[in-house]
Design an enzyme around this catalytic site. Structure first.
Site, PDB file in Angstrom:
ATOM      1  N   GLU A   3     -13.219 -17.291  17.983  1.00  0.00           N
ATOM      2  CA  GLU A   3     -13.670 -18.356  17.002  1.00  0.00           C
ATOM      3  C   GLU A   3     -14.847 -19.255  17.317  1.00  0.00           C
ATOM      4  O   GLU A   3     -15.249 -19.342  18.565  1.00  0.00           O
ATOM      5  CB  GLU A   3     -12.295 -19.124  16.993  1.00  0.00           C
ATOM      6  CG  GLU A   3     -12.467 -20.408  16.327  1.00  0.00           C
ATOM      7  CD  GLU A   3     -10.834 -21.154  16.210  1.00  0.00           C
ATOM      8  OE1 GLU A   3      -9.899 -20.493  16.545  1.00  0.00           O
ATOM      9  OE2 GLU A   3     -10.881 -22.203  15.370  1.00  0.00           O
ATOM     10  N   ASN A  51      -8.312 -22.304  13.294  1.00  0.00           N
ATOM     11  CA  ASN A  51      -8.752 -23.708  12.550  1.00  0.00           C
ATOM     12  C   ASN A  51      -9.993 -23.899  11.838  1.00  0.00           C
ATOM     13  O   ASN A  51     -10.194 -24.383  10.954  1.00  0.00           O
ATOM     14  CB  ASN A  51      -8.178 -24.655  13.493  1.00  0.00           C
ATOM     15  CG  ASN A  51      -6.826 -24.544  13.970  1.00  0.00           C
ATOM     16  OD1 ASN A  51      -6.003 -23.837  13.106  1.00  0.00           O
ATOM     17  ND2 ASN A  51      -6.326 -24.929  15.133  1.00  0.00           N
ATOM     18  N   ASN A  73      -6.181 -19.686   7.394  1.00  0.00           N
ATOM     19  CA  ASN A  73      -5.678 -19.645   8.850  1.00  0.00           C
ATOM     20  C   ASN A  73      -4.398 -20.679   8.708  1.00  0.00           C
ATOM     21  O   ASN A  73      -4.699 -21.841   8.642  1.00  0.00           O
ATOM     22  CB  ASN A  73      -6.570 -19.902   9.733  1.00  0.00           C
ATOM     23  CG  ASN A  73      -6.038 -19.771  11.117  1.00  0.00           C
ATOM     24  OD1 ASN A  73      -5.717 -18.872  11.759  1.00  0.00           O
ATOM     25  ND2 ASN A  73      -5.958 -21.036  11.691  1.00  0.00           N
ATOM     26  N   GLU A  74      -3.362 -20.370   9.191  1.00  0.00           N
ATOM     27  CA  GLU A  74      -2.236 -21.208   9.662  1.00  0.00           C
ATOM     28  C   GLU A  74      -2.277 -22.190   8.468  1.00  0.00           C
ATOM     29  O   GLU A  74      -2.206 -23.627   8.902  1.00  0.00           O
ATOM     30  CB  GLU A  74      -2.300 -21.975  11.170  1.00  0.00           C
ATOM     31  CG  GLU A  74      -2.266 -20.576  12.131  1.00  0.00           C
ATOM     32  CD  GLU A  74      -2.268 -21.339  13.441  1.00  0.00           C
ATOM     33  OE1 GLU A  74      -2.640 -22.620  13.766  1.00  0.00           O
ATOM     34  OE2 GLU A  74      -1.903 -20.422  14.519  1.00  0.00           O
ATOM     35  N   TYR A 112       2.194 -18.620  20.992  1.00  0.00           N
ATOM     36  CA  TYR A 112       1.599 -18.755  22.326  1.00  0.00           C
ATOM     37  C   TYR A 112       2.699 -19.124  23.141  1.00  0.00           C
ATOM     38  O   TYR A 112       3.480 -19.990  22.662  1.00  0.00           O
ATOM     39  CB  TYR A 112       0.435 -19.863  22.107  1.00  0.00           C
ATOM     40  CG  TYR A 112      -0.630 -19.631  21.288  1.00  0.00           C
ATOM     41  CD1 TYR A 112      -1.846 -18.860  22.027  1.00  0.00           C
ATOM     42  CD2 TYR A 112      -0.875 -19.911  20.188  1.00  0.00           C
ATOM     43  CE1 TYR A 112      -2.756 -18.654  21.280  1.00  0.00           C
ATOM     44  CE2 TYR A 112      -2.036 -19.523  19.319  1.00  0.00           C
ATOM     45  CZ  TYR A 112      -3.162 -18.871  19.970  1.00  0.00           C
ATOM     46  OH  TYR A 112      -4.237 -18.386  19.388  1.00  0.00           O
ATOM     47  N   GLU A 161      -2.910 -13.681  16.363  1.00  0.00           N
ATOM     48  CA  GLU A 161      -3.038 -14.522  17.421  1.00  0.00           C
ATOM     49  C   GLU A 161      -1.957 -14.475  18.398  1.00  0.00           C
ATOM     50  O   GLU A 161      -0.808 -14.908  18.019  1.00  0.00           O
ATOM     51  CB  GLU A 161      -3.384 -16.137  16.986  1.00  0.00           C
ATOM     52  CG  GLU A 161      -4.745 -16.382  16.311  1.00  0.00           C
ATOM     53  CD  GLU A 161      -4.801 -17.671  15.890  1.00  0.00           C
ATOM     54  OE1 GLU A 161      -4.289 -18.721  16.787  1.00  0.00           O
ATOM     55  OE2 GLU A 161      -5.372 -18.116  14.964  1.00  0.00           O
ATOM     56  N   GLN A 178      -7.956 -15.616  22.835  1.00  0.00           N
ATOM     57  CA  GLN A 178      -9.000 -15.038  22.146  1.00  0.00           C
ATOM     58  C   GLN A 178      -9.961 -14.230  23.067  1.00  0.00           C
ATOM     59  O   GLN A 178      -9.152 -13.846  24.208  1.00  0.00           O
ATOM     60  CB  GLN A 178     -10.031 -16.371  21.734  1.00  0.00           C
ATOM     61  CG  GLN A 178      -9.216 -17.343  20.829  1.00  0.00           C
ATOM     62  CD  GLN A 178     -10.179 -18.299  19.975  1.00  0.00           C
ATOM     63  OE1 GLN A 178     -11.269 -18.117  20.031  1.00  0.00           O
ATOM     64  NE2 GLN A 178      -9.484 -19.191  19.326  1.00  0.00           N
TER      65      GLN A 178
HETATM   66  O1  AHR Z   1      -6.538 -19.933  19.115  1.00  0.00           O
HETATM   67  C1  AHR Z   1      -6.685 -21.098  19.049  1.00  0.00           C
HETATM   68  C2  AHR Z   1      -6.191 -21.813  17.713  1.00  0.00           C
HETATM   69  O2  AHR Z   1      -4.696 -21.575  17.836  1.00  0.00           O
HETATM   70  C3  AHR Z   1      -6.461 -21.320  16.545  1.00  0.00           C
HETATM   71  O3  AHR Z   1      -7.670 -21.774  15.895  1.00  0.00           O
HETATM   72  C4  AHR Z   1      -5.387 -21.777  15.584  1.00  0.00           C
HETATM   73  O4  AHR Z   1      -5.390 -20.665  14.565  1.00  0.00           O
HETATM   74  C5  AHR Z   1      -4.218 -21.514  16.565  1.00  0.00           C
HETATM   75  O5  AHR Z   1      -3.511 -22.669  16.376  1.00  0.00           O
END
Ligand code: AHR
Length: 500
Positions: free
Chosen positions: A26, A71, A171-172, A243, A291, A351
């Site tokens: 990103e 994001n 995205n999201e 995450y 992700e 990432q």
């Molecule tokens: O990977 C970091 C961030 O985590 C990304 O930009 C977003 O899509 C997610 O919230």
């Protein structure tokens, strides 16, 4: 405590799509600038790409890389990043409150991806932009020639189309932090229209509809049900993001979190199948886990930087320094994906460089490997082929949030072409090694190639540019006799047992 497994050639889950070992870059922090691109670094090539980073990415053999966000994409104007570099504008980057110089844009990224042997997974901005801009971007990237945007690409020096096959529709979009976030109905409509138009331009592309940004969102899984009812006809995948962190230092509970990954996958599959049934549809919507990782070490520092020192170029954001237990969680998540190879077709470790990443760079020094580099490397290297249904029994334990957690989690992958079988296993027990037996009866004539182990007495040990405190070793106390593997999985360990 013990664990027993049977693996058999005929217990097939599915062929693993190599894109399960994808990753993500990103425009965030030092992922691009000082990460993959740093013209003044001694290892930079003629285009400014760091060769030391490229070498590590190539070793990982990353099949696909998601770009440019995240994001970031929700307020990205891709036109700012193409054409003569000295004419490109600097912009306020709202997601991470940084300065985007646009020195690297989609053409440079396409060039870099080719150099490291990866395909691109491109995301379009459905936050502050819409259907028209998504179409223009696709025309620029994939159309041969003879139209406004394809000719613009040619004018910019890229005669051949990039032929990007996989596209994310935003995205999201469920997240209130997202610039231009949407309700399920709003997103469903815009994603449907964008998907329809994009497939008119290039029917060969595959599209990913945005799923929930985490299972903790109040709208999960209603978001998936509502949005897919809109997009079902034109999309191929739905995204999942997850995450984990261990902020309260409860390691047994942290290591059990991959059970949540399992639950997440099962819930999204059920939701996709519900929509398919409701639509009287024929196709399955598959899962793009685009992700995933451990992410928590840097949270506080990042909040400070974004609040107090905004609008810097390439600030050090999301620079989690991973420890040994994080590597175990990454390994457990990979095992979970493999077990669902029939529906999880893509996954992107978020990432790749500097930003919650397996690869870190020093601005005046080398690129180096974090602890999580290793399970990712092993899975990408040896986890290609057919995922085999593990018939696994393990003794169990309970943690603060989870019950009946297997002491050992494991899966096997059969690479027919190479005539190799690889067993991936994690011993979650922090105190004891566990006796592991595995019946590989159907693989007659196979012998043990090696048993690789990642372990450390210090769960918090981490690596740095000067020291690889956490690195894999090969052990010699694993035996294969009469089709039965016998070994002791060391306490808190990631194991790769290779047979061929
Ligand atoms: O990977 C970091 C961030 O985590 C990304 O930009 C977003 O899509 C997610 O919230």
């Amino acid at each position: 405590k013990y664990a027993k497994m049977v693996v058999d050639k005929d217990f097939r889950i599915a062929e693993i799509d190599k894109r399960m070992y994808g990753s993500f870059i990103e425009h965030l922090g030092r992922a691009v600038y000082e990460g993959i691109y740093q013209p003044d670094h001694p290892s930079a090539d003629k285009d400014g790409f760091r060769k030391d980073v490229m070498e590590l990415v190539k070793e990982l053999n990353v099949p696909i890389i998601r770009y440019p966000g995240g994001n970031f994409v929700s307020n990205y104007y891709w036109e700012d990043g193409v054409g003569p570099v000295d004419e490109r504008p600097k912009r306020l980057e709202l997601a991470w409150r940084s300065l985007e110089t646009n020195e690297v844009g989609l053409n440079e990224f396409a060039k870099w991806s080719k150099l490291v042997g990866s395909d691109m997974m491109m995301a379009v901005n459905l936050g502050t932009r819409g259907v028209g801009d998504a179409c223009n971007l696709l025309e620029y990237c994939n159309h041969e020639a003879g139209t406004k945007y394809s000719d613009l690409r040619i004018k910019h020096g890229y005669k051949e189309p990039h032929k990007i096959k996989t596209w994310c529709l935003g995205n999201e979009m469920d997240g209130p932090w997202q610039v231009g976030s949407k309700t399920p109905a709003e997103y469903g409509r815009i994603a449907y229209e964008a998907a329809k138009a994009m497939k008119l331009i290039d029917p060969d592309i595959e599209l990913v509809s945005c799923g929930s940004s985490s299972t903790s969102m109040k709208t999960f899984p209603e978001w998936e049900a509502t949005t897919l009812e809109h997009t079902y006809e034109h999309v191929d995948y739905v995204s999942l993001h997850q995450y984990f962190g261990n902020a309260d230092g409860d390691t047994p509970n942290f290591l059990a979190k991959s059970m949540e990954t399992e639950h997440f996958i099962k819930t999204v599959i059920s939701t996709c199948d519900y929509v398919k049934a409701k639509k009287r549809g024929k196709k399955n919507i598959n899962l793009s886990f685009d992700e995933w990782n451990v992410w928590y070490h840097s949270h506080q520092a990042d909040d400070n930087t974004m609040k107090r020192e905004p609008w810097q170029k390439a600030p050090a954001l999301l620079e989690d320094i991973y420890n040994f237990e994080d590597a175990l969680v990454v390994g457990l998540m990979l095992i979970t994906f493999m077990k669902h190879a029939d529906r999880v077709k893509m996954a992107c470790l978020a990432q790749l460089v500097n930003v919650i990443a397996p690869i870190m760079t020093q601005v005046d020094g080398p690129a180096w490997k974090q602890t999580i580099y290793y399970p990712y490397l092993h899975a990408s290297k040896y986890g290609r082929g057919i995922a085999l249904q593990p018939v696994l029994y393990s003794t169990k334990h309970d943690t603060k949030e989870y019950t009946d957690v297997f002491d050992v989690d494991s899966v096997a992958v059969y690479n027919e072409e190479a005539e190799e079988v690889t067993i991936f296993a994690v011993n979650r027990d922090l105190a004891d090694s566990i006796e592991f037996t595995c019946d590989i009866r159907s693989f007659e004539g196979y012998g043990l190639i090696e048993h690789i182990v990642l372990t450390n007495d210090d769960l918090l040990a981490s690596n740095s540019a000067i020291k690889q405190a956490v690195a894999p070793v090969t052990v010699n106390d694993t035996f294969l006799d009469n089709g039965i593997i016998k070994t002791n999985l060391r306490k808190a360990s990631w194991n790769v047992i290779r047979l061929g």
